[in-house]
Motif scaffolding. Structure first.
Motif, PDB file in Angstrom:
ATOM      1  N   LEU A  92       0.848  -1.191   0.000  1.00 46.32           N
ATOM      2  CA  LEU A  92       0.000   0.000   0.000  1.00 46.32           C
ATOM      3  C   LEU A  92       0.883   1.239   0.000  1.00 46.32           C
ATOM      4  O   LEU A  92       2.078   1.166   0.274  1.00 46.32           O
ATOM      5  N   VAL A  93       0.301   2.380  -0.325  1.00 45.61           N
ATOM      6  CA  VAL A  93       1.027   3.639  -0.272  1.00 45.61           C
ATOM      7  C   VAL A  93       0.309   4.565   0.706  1.00 45.61           C
ATOM      8  O   VAL A  93      -0.779   4.266   1.201  1.00 45.61           O
ATOM      9  N   THR A  94       0.932   5.699   0.974  1.00 46.82           N
ATOM     10  CA  THR A  94       0.388   6.646   1.940  1.00 46.82           C
ATOM     11  C   THR A  94      -1.047   7.039   1.584  1.00 46.82           C
ATOM     12  O   THR A  94      -1.356   7.351   0.432  1.00 46.82           O
ATOM     13  N   ASP A  95      -1.899   7.020   2.591  1.00 44.70           N
ATOM     14  CA  ASP A  95      -3.296   7.399   2.442  1.00 44.70           C
ATOM     15  C   ASP A  95      -3.768   7.878   3.804  1.00 44.70           C
ATOM     16  O   ASP A  95      -3.017   7.866   4.790  1.00 44.70           O
ATOM     17  N   SER A  96      -5.015   8.276   3.887  1.00 47.03           N
ATOM     18  CA  SER A  96      -5.587   8.609   5.187  1.00 47.03           C
ATOM     19  C   SER A  96      -5.623   7.342   6.042  1.00 47.03           C
ATOM     20  O   SER A  96      -5.575   6.219   5.526  1.00 47.03           O
ATOM     21  N   LEU A  97      -5.733   7.525   7.333  1.00 44.46           N
ATOM     22  CA  LEU A  97      -5.794   6.371   8.229  1.00 44.46           C
ATOM     23  C   LEU A  97      -7.007   5.511   7.910  1.00 44.46           C
ATOM     24  O   LEU A  97      -6.916   4.272   7.886  1.00 44.46           O
ATOM     25  N   ASP A  98      -8.134   6.151   7.606  1.00 43.84           N
ATOM     26  CA  ASP A  98      -9.334   5.394   7.241  1.00 43.84           C
ATOM     27  C   ASP A  98      -9.122   4.619   5.947  1.00 43.84           C
ATOM     28  O   ASP A  98      -9.536   3.462   5.824  1.00 43.84           O
ATOM     29  N   GLY A  99      -8.489   5.265   4.975  1.00 45.14           N
ATOM     30  CA  GLY A  99      -8.240   4.598   3.708  1.00 45.14           C
ATOM     31  C   GLY A  99      -7.338   3.394   3.851  1.00 45.14           C
ATOM     32  O   GLY A  99      -7.585   2.326   3.261  1.00 45.14           O
ATOM     33  N   LEU A 100      -6.285   3.523   4.641  1.00 47.57           N
ATOM     34  CA  LEU A 100      -5.378   2.404   4.870  1.00 47.57           C
ATOM     35  C   LEU A 100      -6.075   1.275   5.622  1.00 47.57           C
ATOM     36  O   LEU A 100      -5.867   0.096   5.325  1.00 47.57           O
ATOM     37  N   THR A 101      -6.913   1.641   6.578  1.00 55.98           N
ATOM     38  CA  THR A 101      -7.627   0.634   7.365  1.00 55.98           C
ATOM     39  C   THR A 101      -8.578  -0.163   6.490  1.00 55.98           C
ATOM     40  O   THR A 101      -8.642  -1.396   6.564  1.00 55.98           O
ATOM     41  N   ARG A 102      -9.310   0.537   5.620  1.00 54.27           N
ATOM     42  CA  ARG A 102     -10.258  -0.147   4.729  1.00 54.27           C
ATOM     43  C   ARG A 102      -9.522  -1.061   3.748  1.00 54.27           C
ATOM     44  O   ARG A 102      -9.941  -2.193   3.504  1.00 54.27           O
ATOM     45  N   ALA A 103      -8.427  -0.560   3.183  1.00 53.57           N
ATOM     46  CA  ALA A 103      -7.680  -1.367   2.218  1.00 53.57           C
ATOM     47  C   ALA A 103      -7.109  -2.607   2.880  1.00 53.57           C
ATOM     48  O   ALA A 103      -7.166  -3.711   2.316  1.00 53.57           O
ATOM     49  N   ALA A 104      -6.570  -2.457   4.087  1.00 56.72           N
ATOM     50  CA  ALA A 104      -5.994  -3.606   4.792  1.00 56.72           C
ATOM     51  C   ALA A 104      -7.057  -4.644   5.103  1.00 56.72           C
ATOM     52  O   ALA A 104      -6.840  -5.855   4.935  1.00 56.72           O
ATOM     53  N   ALA A 105      -8.216  -4.186   5.557  1.00 54.87           N
ATOM     54  CA  ALA A 105      -9.296  -5.122   5.886  1.00 54.87           C
ATOM     55  C   ALA A 105      -9.766  -5.879   4.656  1.00 54.87           C
ATOM     56  O   ALA A 105     -10.049  -7.085   4.706  1.00 54.87           O
ATOM     57  N   SER A 106      -9.842  -5.184   3.521  1.00 50.48           N
ATOM     58  CA  SER A 106     -10.282  -5.829   2.287  1.00 50.48           C
ATOM     59  C   SER A 106      -9.246  -6.827   1.777  1.00 50.48           C
ATOM     60  O   SER A 106      -9.578  -7.969   1.429  1.00 50.48           O
ATOM     61  N   LEU A 107      -7.990  -6.409   1.735  1.00 49.87           N
ATOM     62  CA  LEU A 107      -6.938  -7.296   1.225  1.00 49.87           C
ATOM     63  C   LEU A 107      -6.689  -8.476   2.147  1.00 49.87           C
ATOM     64  O   LEU A 107      -6.243  -9.541   1.701  1.00 49.87           O
ATOM     65  N   ALA A 108      -6.988  -8.320   3.432  1.00 48.24           N
ATOM     66  CA  ALA A 108      -6.829  -9.442   4.369  1.00 48.24           C
ATOM     67  C   ALA A 108      -7.692 -10.629   3.942  1.00 48.24           C
ATOM     68  O   ALA A 108      -7.310 -11.792   4.141  1.00 48.24           O
ATOM     69  N   GLU A 109      -8.839 -10.345   3.338  1.00 47.62           N
ATOM     70  CA  GLU A 109      -9.699 -11.437   2.870  1.00 47.62           C
ATOM     71  C   GLU A 109      -9.028 -12.208   1.733  1.00 47.62           C
ATOM     72  O   GLU A 109      -9.156 -13.435   1.642  1.00 47.62           O
ATOM     73  N   LEU A 110      -8.274 -11.501   0.875  1.00 49.78           N
ATOM     74  CA  LEU A 110      -7.552 -12.173  -0.200  1.00 49.78           C
ATOM     75  C   LEU A 110      -6.363 -12.949   0.351  1.00 49.78           C
ATOM     76  O   LEU A 110      -5.961 -13.961  -0.231  1.00 49.78           O
ATOM     77  N   CYS A 111      -5.807 -12.467   1.452  1.00 47.67           N
ATOM     78  CA  CYS A 111      -4.758 -13.236   2.129  1.00 47.67           C
ATOM     79  C   CYS A 111      -5.339 -14.515   2.718  1.00 47.67           C
ATOM     80  O   CYS A 111      -4.711 -15.589   2.655  1.00 47.67           O
ATOM     81  N   ASP A 112      -6.533 -14.415   3.286  1.00 43.55           N
ATOM     82  CA  ASP A 112      -7.212 -15.611   3.804  1.00 43.55           C
ATOM     83  C   ASP A 112      -7.375 -16.658   2.711  1.00 43.55           C
ATOM     84  O   ASP A 112      -7.250 -17.863   2.960  1.00 43.55           O
TER      85      ASP A 112
END
Length: 378
Positions: A92-112
């Motif tokens: 990921l690259v620099t974003d708002s804290l909310d943006g980073l949180t949403r992206a991490a939560a979404s990509l975590a599903e692809l990691c699963d």
């Protein structure tokens, strides 16, 4: 179901031999020399190497991991798999804290699902003076409390954080990351030699795209490059596209760090696999011209359009690496960074059947992931 690949030139970190290998239930069960016993699928004397492992990748095929859009992330992974990368960590690259949180939560599903090998936060805790293609308005001083929230959003899949260690709280961030089982990387930093040494002592163990977005190597002020190359505990990322780093400096880094501490990365962004044009990288606008990605405003290099097969070929042809060493820097060393070297990164009994068939010109002729063909040898 069992499959034997025969008439192969098998490349391992130890050497190249003519032989065969057998795959059962997605794993390598036998690796032999000479002619295969019984019937097998001939690869026509071509090279077979382990699948490439990319620990710094922002996307491809129009998809950008920083958006967190799962369908586009799948497109990006599929593109890189066709080019031989069977294991990808989403950066990921620099974003708002909310943006980073949403992206991490979404990509975590692809990691699963096993599509991604983890999540890398390249920002927002980086130096404004070395931010490159990161939005300077969204940079933040390191906060262990904030990062704890990002780690929680990633549900165990956050694998790396890039930090400018000289920032207030930078060393605390490194120590916390290591305590959480997250790799701490030094990058996008204005740290000097001594500050970098302190960061390594605190637990930093990776150099994010060495040379780029950090003070240059100097004979009186050696800066972070010398500290990172000199320490046996540090693995250095190198973007081998002929744009980010001059081949002479690539060779210099490789001669110091060797195959055991050098990891080829793509730093690819959405334009990888596509043509010139305008794209996005996080909140920033990027224009690709002649295959080189730069910010529309300011002109900073903004990731790359590189794929790992190209980086691998360049390592052999431009840098003079042997095939075994090129395999190590493209597969085994980055697998070790991720703590996955017991299961991927080399051709050995018991490891996953993540394989790439290469022509004499080192072009991808076939790709296998977990014993299943992504592209069958042609």
């Amino acid at each position: 179901m069992s499959l034997t690949l025969a008439d192969a030139r098998i490349v391992t970190p130890e050497g190249v031999h003519e032989g065969w290998l057998t795959i059962e239930d997605g794993r390598i069960t036998h690796v032999g020399h000479g002619s295969a016993p019984g019937n097998g699928l001939s690869v026509g004397g071509r090279h077979v190497v382990p699948g490439f492992v990319d620990i710094h990748n922002h996307g491809g095929a129009g998809g950008s991991f920083p958006t967190g859009e799962q369908d586009r992330a799948r497109d990006a992974v599929a593109l890189h798999r066709r080019h031989g990368t069977t294991t990808t960590m989403a950066s990921l690259v620099t974003d708002s804290l909310d943006g980073l949180t949403r992206a991490a939560a979404s990509l975590a599903e692809l990691c699963d699902d096993g599509l991604l090998a983890g999540i890398h936060f390249e920002g927002p805790y980086i130096a404004r003076s070395r931010c490159g293609a990161h939005d300077p308005t969204l940079l933040r001083e390191p906060s262990t409390q904030e990062f704890a929230g990002l780690v929680k959003a990633g549900r165990g899949h956050v694998r790396m954080i890039t930090v400018a260690a000289e920032l207030p709280g930078g060393l605390d961030m490194i120590r916390m990351a290591v305590a959480e089982g997250v790799i701490a990387a030094i990058g996008h930093s204005d740290a000097d030699y001594d500050e970098t040494i302190v960061a390594i002592e605190a637990g930093a163990s990776v150099a994010t795209h060495l040379y780029n977005a950090m003070p240059p190597l100097g004979h009186r002020a050696p800066g972070p490059v010398a500290a990172l190359l000199d320490d046996e505990r540090v693995t250095v990322e190198l973007i081998n596209d002929g744009v980010h780093v001059h081949p002479a400096m690539m060779r210099l880094a490789y001669e110091v760090a060797g195959p055991g501490r050098t990891a080829l990365v793509t730093d690819a962004m959405a334009a990888a696999g596509l043509g010139d044009g305008d794209y996005g990288l996080g909140t920033m606008r990027v224009r690709v011209d002649g295959g080189v990605a730069r910010l529309v405003e300011g002109g900073s290099i903004a990731g790359s359009t590189l794929t790992m097969d190209v980086a691998f070929r360049r390592a052999v042809r431009e840098l003079g690496m042997s095939l075994p060493d090129a395999v190590q820097v493209a597969s085994l060393t980055p697998a070790r960074v991720l703590g996955l070297a017991d299961t991927i990164g080399s051709i050995a009994v018991g490891k996953a059947a993540d394989l790439v068939v290469l022509s004499d010109e080192l072009e991808v002729a076939g790709v296998m992931k977990d014993g299943a063909w992504i592209t069958e040898p042609r």
